[in-house]
Design a protein around this motif. Structure first.
Motif, short mmCIF file in Angstrom:
data_model
loop_
_atom_site.label_atom_id
_atom_site.label_comp_id
_atom_site.label_asym_id
_atom_site.label_seq_id
_atom_site.Cartn_x
_atom_site.Cartn_y
_atom_site.Cartn_z
N ARG A 91 0.83 -1.21 0.00
CA ARG A 91 0.00 0.00 0.00
C ARG A 91 0.86 1.26 0.00
O ARG A 91 0.57 2.23 -0.71
N VAL A 92 1.94 1.23 0.76
CA VAL A 92 2.86 2.37 0.82
C VAL A 92 3.51 2.59 -0.55
O VAL A 92 3.57 3.72 -1.05
N ALA A 93 3.97 1.51 -1.16
CA ALA A 93 4.60 1.62 -2.49
C ALA A 93 3.61 2.16 -3.52
O ALA A 93 3.95 3.03 -4.33
N GLU A 94 2.39 1.67 -3.48
CA GLU A 94 1.37 2.15 -4.42
C GLU A 94 1.06 3.62 -4.19
O GLU A 94 0.89 4.38 -5.15
N ALA A 95 1.00 4.05 -2.94
CA ALA A 95 0.75 5.46 -2.63
C ALA A 95 1.93 6.32 -3.11
O ALA A 95 1.73 7.37 -3.73
N MET A 96 3.16 5.86 -2.83
CA MET A 96 4.35 6.61 -3.25
C MET A 96 4.38 6.78 -4.76
O MET A 96 4.72 7.85 -5.26
N LEU A 97 4.01 5.75 -5.49
CA LEU A 97 4.05 5.81 -6.96
C LEU A 97 3.04 6.81 -7.53
O LEU A 97 3.19 7.24 -8.68
N GLN A 98 2.07 7.23 -6.75
CA GLN A 98 1.08 8.21 -7.20
C GLN A 98 1.47 9.64 -6.82
O GLN A 98 0.84 10.59 -7.27
N MET A 99 2.49 9.79 -6.01
CA MET A 99 2.88 11.11 -5.50
C MET A 99 3.92 11.77 -6.41
O MET A 99 4.61 11.11 -7.17
N VAL A 100 4.01 13.06 -6.29
CA VAL A 100 5.11 13.81 -6.90
C VAL A 100 6.07 14.08 -5.74
O VAL A 100 7.03 13.35 -5.56
#
Length: 157
Positions: free
Chosen positions: A135-144
């Motif tokens: 979940r953290v990796a998926e959230a990070m991949l959506q961030m700038v």
């Protein structure tokens, strides 16, 4: 013992870049700065600039003599921050005149690639709860710019 030093090659404004970098990262200093005293493929005597500096306790050398190849993502500087305030400050200063990218990456106005990350990101992604890490990796991949509170929220589900 051998010494290992990272080298950065600037086409212009090396002094301004090094002043900015060493002012932003604790444990940094401009250690020496000189001009090459001999003619070289980079230019006549005195035209090639060389400097040694420390960035966050790590040694670097920099050259200013034109750049045959630009900086790439294959070589970047990763800065792990303790707080969101540190991330925000580095993001603003290093990104000024540069290019903002995805997942905590940016290029400064000289083209050098930086990864500005919270220390907490590694802890969350390397923890024993692999579902939380996903979940953290998926959230990070959506961030700038990376957001610690949002990463923590993703970890909790």
């Amino acid at each position: 013992m051998m010494n290992v030093t990272q080298c950065l090659w600037f086409d212009r404004d090396m002094d301004a870049a090094l002043r900015l970098y060493t002012s932003l990262i604790p444990g940094s200093s401009l250690d020496w700065n000189s001009a090459l005293a001999a003619d070289s493929p980079g230019g006549p005597a005195g035209s090639v600039r060389i400097a040694g500096f420390t960035l966050g306790g790590q040694r670097y050398m920099a050259f200013e003599c034109g750049r045959p190849e630009g900086f790439t993502h294959a070589s970047s500087i990763l800065v792990e921050c303790d707080t969101q305030e540190e991330i925000d400050r580095l993001w603003e200063r290093l990104g000024d005149g540069g290019q903002i990218e995805q997942c905590g990456w940016l290029r400064d106005r000289w083209g050098l690639a930086w990864q500005i990350q919270p220390k907490r990101l590694r802890e969350l992604m390397d923890g024993p709860d692999r579902a939380a890490a996903k979940r953290v990796a998926e959230a990070m991949l959506q961030m700038v710019k990376l957001d610690i509170a949002a990463l923590e929220k993703a970890a909790k589900g």
